[in-house]
Design a protein around this motif. Sequence first.
Motif, PDB file in Angstrom:
ATOM      1  N   LYS A  27      45.754  -8.641  49.805  1.00  0.00           N
ATOM      2  CA  LYS A  27      47.010  -8.776  49.061  1.00  0.00           C
ATOM      3  C   LYS A  27      47.327 -10.248  48.826  1.00  0.00           C
ATOM      4  O   LYS A  27      47.733 -10.656  47.748  1.00  0.00           O
ATOM      5  N   ALA A  28      47.131 -11.051  49.874  1.00  0.00           N
ATOM      6  CA  ALA A  28      47.474 -12.467  49.780  1.00  0.00           C
ATOM      7  C   ALA A  28      46.515 -13.207  48.854  1.00  0.00           C
ATOM      8  O   ALA A  28      46.900 -14.159  48.181  1.00  0.00           O
ATOM      9  N   LYS A  29      45.260 -12.779  48.825  1.00  0.00           N
ATOM     10  CA  LYS A  29      44.264 -13.512  48.051  1.00  0.00           C
ATOM     11  C   LYS A  29      43.325 -12.531  47.353  1.00  0.00           C
ATOM     12  O   LYS A  29      42.239 -12.239  47.850  1.00  0.00           O
ATOM     13  N   PRO A  30      43.760 -11.980  46.192  1.00  0.00           N
ATOM     14  CA  PRO A  30      43.007 -10.892  45.553  1.00  0.00           C
ATOM     15  C   PRO A  30      41.617 -11.303  45.061  1.00  0.00           C
ATOM     16  O   PRO A  30      40.806 -10.435  44.764  1.00  0.00           O
ATOM     17  N   THR A  31      41.324 -12.594  44.986  1.00  0.00           N
ATOM     18  CA  THR A  31      40.009 -12.979  44.471  1.00  0.00           C
ATOM     19  C   THR A  31      38.905 -12.854  45.520  1.00  0.00           C
ATOM     20  O   THR A  31      37.736 -12.984  45.207  1.00  0.00           O
ATOM     21  N   VAL A  32      39.304 -12.645  46.758  1.00  0.00           N
ATOM     22  CA  VAL A  32      38.287 -12.506  47.798  1.00  0.00           C
ATOM     23  C   VAL A  32      38.276 -11.072  48.306  1.00  0.00           C
ATOM     24  O   VAL A  32      39.319 -10.493  48.591  1.00  0.00           O
ATOM     25  N   ARG A  33      37.083 -10.517  48.360  1.00  0.00           N
ATOM     26  CA  ARG A  33      36.977  -9.139  48.842  1.00  0.00           C
ATOM     27  C   ARG A  33      36.206  -9.150  50.156  1.00  0.00           C
ATOM     28  O   ARG A  33      35.158  -9.786  50.254  1.00  0.00           O
ATOM     29  N   LEU A  34      36.745  -8.468  51.155  1.00  0.00           N
ATOM     30  CA  LEU A  34      36.084  -8.426  52.460  1.00  0.00           C
ATOM     31  C   LEU A  34      35.401  -7.090  52.668  1.00  0.00           C
ATOM     32  O   LEU A  34      36.025  -6.041  52.523  1.00  0.00           O
ATOM     33  N   THR A  35      34.130  -7.130  52.980  1.00  0.00           N
ATOM     34  CA  THR A  35      33.408  -5.903  53.301  1.00  0.00           C
ATOM     35  C   THR A  35      33.166  -5.919  54.797  1.00  0.00           C
ATOM     36  O   THR A  35      32.577  -6.865  55.314  1.00  0.00           O
ATOM     37  N   THR A  36      33.638  -4.886  55.484  1.00  0.00           N
ATOM     38  CA  THR A  36      33.512  -4.898  56.938  1.00  0.00           C
ATOM     39  C   THR A  36      32.618  -3.763  57.413  1.00  0.00           C
ATOM     40  O   THR A  36      32.579  -2.700  56.804  1.00  0.00           O
ATOM     41  N   SER A  37      31.892  -4.010  58.478  1.00  0.00           N
ATOM     42  CA  SER A  37      31.165  -2.913  59.119  1.00  0.00           C
ATOM     43  C   SER A  37      31.186  -3.142  60.627  1.00  0.00           C
ATOM     44  O   SER A  37      31.285  -4.271  61.086  1.00  0.00           O
ATOM     45  N   TYR A  38      31.123  -2.032  61.359  1.00  0.00           N
ATOM     46  CA  TYR A  38      31.272  -2.104  62.813  1.00  0.00           C
ATOM     47  C   TYR A  38      30.185  -1.295  63.491  1.00  0.00           C
ATOM     48  O   TYR A  38      29.703  -0.304  62.941  1.00  0.00           O
ATOM     49  N   ALA A  39      29.814  -1.706  64.680  1.00  0.00           N
ATOM     50  CA  ALA A  39      28.821  -0.966  65.459  1.00  0.00           C
ATOM     51  C   ALA A  39      29.129  -1.185  66.933  1.00  0.00           C
ATOM     52  O   ALA A  39      29.824  -2.134  67.287  1.00  0.00           O
ATOM     53  N   PRO A  40      28.591  -0.309  67.794  1.00  0.00           N
ATOM     54  CA  PRO A  40      28.786  -0.527  69.223  1.00  0.00           C
ATOM     55  C   PRO A  40      28.139  -1.840  69.668  1.00  0.00           C
ATOM     56  O   PRO A  40      27.199  -2.324  69.032  1.00  0.00           O
ATOM     57  N   THR A  41      28.638  -2.391  70.771  1.00  0.00           N
ATOM     58  CA  THR A  41      28.214  -3.706  71.256  1.00  0.00           C
ATOM     59  C   THR A  41      26.691  -3.873  71.316  1.00  0.00           C
ATOM     60  O   THR A  41      26.165  -4.860  70.818  1.00  0.00           O
ATOM     61  N   ASP A  42      25.993  -2.914  71.933  1.00  0.00           N
ATOM     62  CA  ASP A  42      24.543  -3.050  72.103  1.00  0.00           C
ATOM     63  C   ASP A  42      23.830  -3.207  70.768  1.00  0.00           C
ATOM     64  O   ASP A  42      22.941  -4.020  70.604  1.00  0.00           O
ATOM     65  N   GLN A  43      24.265  -2.379  69.792  1.00  0.00           N
ATOM     66  CA  GLN A  43      23.603  -2.422  68.497  1.00  0.00           C
ATOM     67  C   GLN A  43      23.861  -3.741  67.790  1.00  0.00           C
ATOM     68  O   GLN A  43      22.986  -4.281  67.115  1.00  0.00           O
ATOM     69  N   VAL A  44      25.078  -4.254  67.938  1.00  0.00           N
ATOM     70  CA  VAL A  44      25.405  -5.513  67.297  1.00  0.00           C
ATOM     71  C   VAL A  44      24.548  -6.628  67.878  1.00  0.00           C
ATOM     72  O   VAL A  44      24.010  -7.461  67.162  1.00  0.00           O
ATOM     73  N   GLN A  45      24.378  -6.611  69.201  1.00  0.00           N
ATOM     74  CA  GLN A  45      23.546  -7.620  69.844  1.00  0.00           C
ATOM     75  C   GLN A  45      22.163  -7.645  69.210  1.00  0.00           C
ATOM     76  O   GLN A  45      21.611  -8.696  68.939  1.00  0.00           O
ATOM     77  N   THR A  46      21.623  -6.447  68.995  1.00  0.00           N
ATOM     78  CA  THR A  46      20.279  -6.345  68.456  1.00  0.00           C
ATOM     79  C   THR A  46      20.217  -6.777  67.002  1.00  0.00           C
ATOM     80  O   THR A  46      19.489  -7.681  66.642  1.00  0.00           O
ATOM     81  N   SER A  47      21.006  -6.101  66.169  1.00  0.00           N
ATOM     82  CA  SER A  47      20.836  -6.280  64.731  1.00  0.00           C
ATOM     83  C   SER A  47      21.352  -7.637  64.273  1.00  0.00           C
ATOM     84  O   SER A  47      20.733  -8.311  63.469  1.00  0.00           O
ATOM     85  N   LEU A  48      22.481  -8.055  64.812  1.00  0.00           N
ATOM     86  CA  LEU A  48      23.079  -9.294  64.336  1.00  0.00           C
ATOM     87  C   LEU A  48      22.224 -10.496  64.730  1.00  0.00           C
ATOM     88  O   LEU A  48      21.997 -11.401  63.933  1.00  0.00           O
ATOM     89  N   ARG A  49      21.720 -10.481  65.953  1.00  0.00           N
ATOM     90  CA  ARG A  49      20.899 -11.601  66.389  1.00  0.00           C
ATOM     91  C   ARG A  49      19.628 -11.683  65.564  1.00  0.00           C
ATOM     92  O   ARG A  49      19.140 -12.769  65.256  1.00  0.00           O
ATOM     93  N   THR A  50      19.097 -10.519  65.208  1.00  0.00           N
ATOM     94  CA  THR A  50      17.909 -10.504  64.364  1.00  0.00           C
ATOM     95  C   THR A  50      18.229 -11.104  62.990  1.00  0.00           C
ATOM     96  O   THR A  50      17.472 -11.880  62.438  1.00  0.00           O
TER      97      THR A  50
END
Lengths: 303, 433
Positions: free
Chosen positions: B70-93
């Motif tokens: 709402k504050a800044k319509p020119t920026v769009r945020l795409t979010t995704s979430y995963a359990p901690t263990d999976q994030v450790q794996t995929s994000l670090r990769t």
Amino acid sequence: MTSLTAFRSRPARAARRRGSAVTPPWLFAAPALVVYAIVVLYPAVSGVVYAFTDWSGIGADGSFVGLANFATLFGDEQAMGSIGNTLLLTLAIVVVQNGIGLLLALGVNVKLRSRALLRVIFFAPVVVSPVMVAFLWKYIYNPDPSAGLNGLLGLHVDWLGDPSVALWSIAGMVVWQNAGYSMVIFLAGLEGVPRELHEAAMIDGAGTWQRFRYVTWPLLAPALTINLMLSTIGGLKLFDQVFAATNGGPGYATETLSTVLYKQAFVFGKYGYSTAIALVLALFVAAVSLVQIYYTRRREVTA
Amino acid sequence: MTDLLHQARLSRGQFLRVMGGLAAATLATACSTRPETTATTGGAAATELKFIGVADQKTPMDELAAAYQKAKPTVRLTTSYAPTDQVQTSLRTQLGAGNAPDLHVVYPGNGSAMSMTQIAQAGLLADLSAQSWTQTIPTGFKPAFQLDGKTYLYSAGSSVIGAVYNKKVFERAGIDAPPTTWTEFLAVCDKLKKAGVVPIALGAQTPWVTQLITYALVPSTVYAKDPAFDDKQLAGQATFAGSGWRQAMEMYLELQKRGYFNDKPNGTTFEQQTSMVATGKAGMAVQVSAVLPDFRKAAASPDDLSMFPVPGADDANSVWIPAGVVVGLGAGAKGKNAEEAKAFIDFLGRQENINAWAKAIAAIPLTQDASSSIDPAVQSFLPFTKDRAVPFMDQRWPNAEVQPVHFAVVQELLGGDSTIDEALKKMDEAYRK
């Protein structure tokens, strides 16, 4: 879908495979081989280099450390302990899964009204994701005496929490899931046993056990070869179920080579060392499978 | 008889129908766990920012991403979430491969593979020091946010570890007030046991749950006596084995010996632990305040649950508590949207947004103003936060190995497979690696 194809194989085709009447041109396999090479072979081989570095997974590629990672591995108490667990787990899975698979195959091979339905039921766990199976079994393995398996059997066992039981509990759920797969392969083998041989044996006065022992069993050898190999490889590289069910715990009681190499890479950030473990695991699996194929193939006969 | 031996193949129609059904079910599950995209207002978005976080961040992040839209319509945020263990794996990769998202989860301090120190050292986090909110980070929390004096992490506040307890169960057992000393704590457990409920639910089958009781006790047994313990340990002048860690482990096992835990804690999961307290089968569980929403969801009435600090000493004045900075986020240093990503973090740093994030996860806001609200369940911790609180221990550990070793040795101790000497020796070895 290999299982479905195996299911339909006929004696004639099985015989032809081992004879040399027709050799299918390699060209047919080419598209699959190309994809396999790009997606599996190339990354695997190109990753081997990291086994000789101390790469942390992020940032620069790390520096060359020669065979240091392998030296660490053989002095690593935890990794060595996990080899013992891996072997025990594999042995349990190979023996029990194939034993149950064979009994199931013989059971649903007789003329029963519900035969087709039973086959589907026994095979159904195979198509469920191993991680889902592990999560479901965590509920079944609830240590509460009034819940899950304990409630059903009137026991009071700490299935996943007792270090001396946890490994076998994991073997149990792997067998539950994969026995149907062994069954399907044995069923395909049973279809390859010619009816005439059984008739001849019956005329000679052979009973049910003797016909199984001297007619069915020798002719099941090819199916047994495949089953032993698949379950051995599956057992040696078992990861999903252990990771989801116990994450190697309690303590280090269910740590396998795969969970150790996962932790070294993704939890501790030691990609170089982890790659070295992976390399050792791959060579180990290859060696065991080749020896096993060599010996089991020798006892195969044709109808 | 021969017919019995040679029979038709499996009914293929039936087989395929079952397979089809299972495939459809799998697909439906897969779709429902797809990454969520925040609503967009049309084609106006010029920049797309990608965020990958852990499941605990979903509620506050979705809320604030929508506000930013709402504050800044020119920026769009795409979010995704995963359990901690999976994030450790995929994000670090992803970080390793050089295709990190613009914004991603970062753990405070050091001690895990996705912690601020480890990633900032690799040069992968953007420096946030120029943003005004970083000027007001409380001194005690600075090691969690900063490396070499530069700020790399945004976090909305802190959470505490204490006993989550069921007020109704305590009332029924005749306990009028939460305990303030260790002796009182043991007496409370005894009363609960005599009332026929499990005093403390422990879900040690879930690895991270194993550490919470030690973490709850160590501030009193180690840091109350020696606030500079972390620095001494880093300098090699102190060890786990030669410190109050031993006493904390002894107290942990004393609780087990007296039968204050549920039967077979090593086979019990976090989910089972939560439900035991929420449904009144157990009196309390030592937990981190960030999971209070989970307990409340499982309870018949959320008001039945509250928290109190676990008193790890016999003198109420030398009771210290663990208060750690909650999991936060950072911006990639190298992405092409790095400036936009930093602007979003600056937005999160506004007081009203710190308040909103903290409220969503029952945390104590990093900085407070008149509009900050603090969850009534953690009110009893506030007197401690000023000068009798220490960050979660792992945030100062030098590598990612000590924490998993701690998990494993606690499981071994609970299983009766090890001794406190062996356990602390293993932790010291991992610390020195």
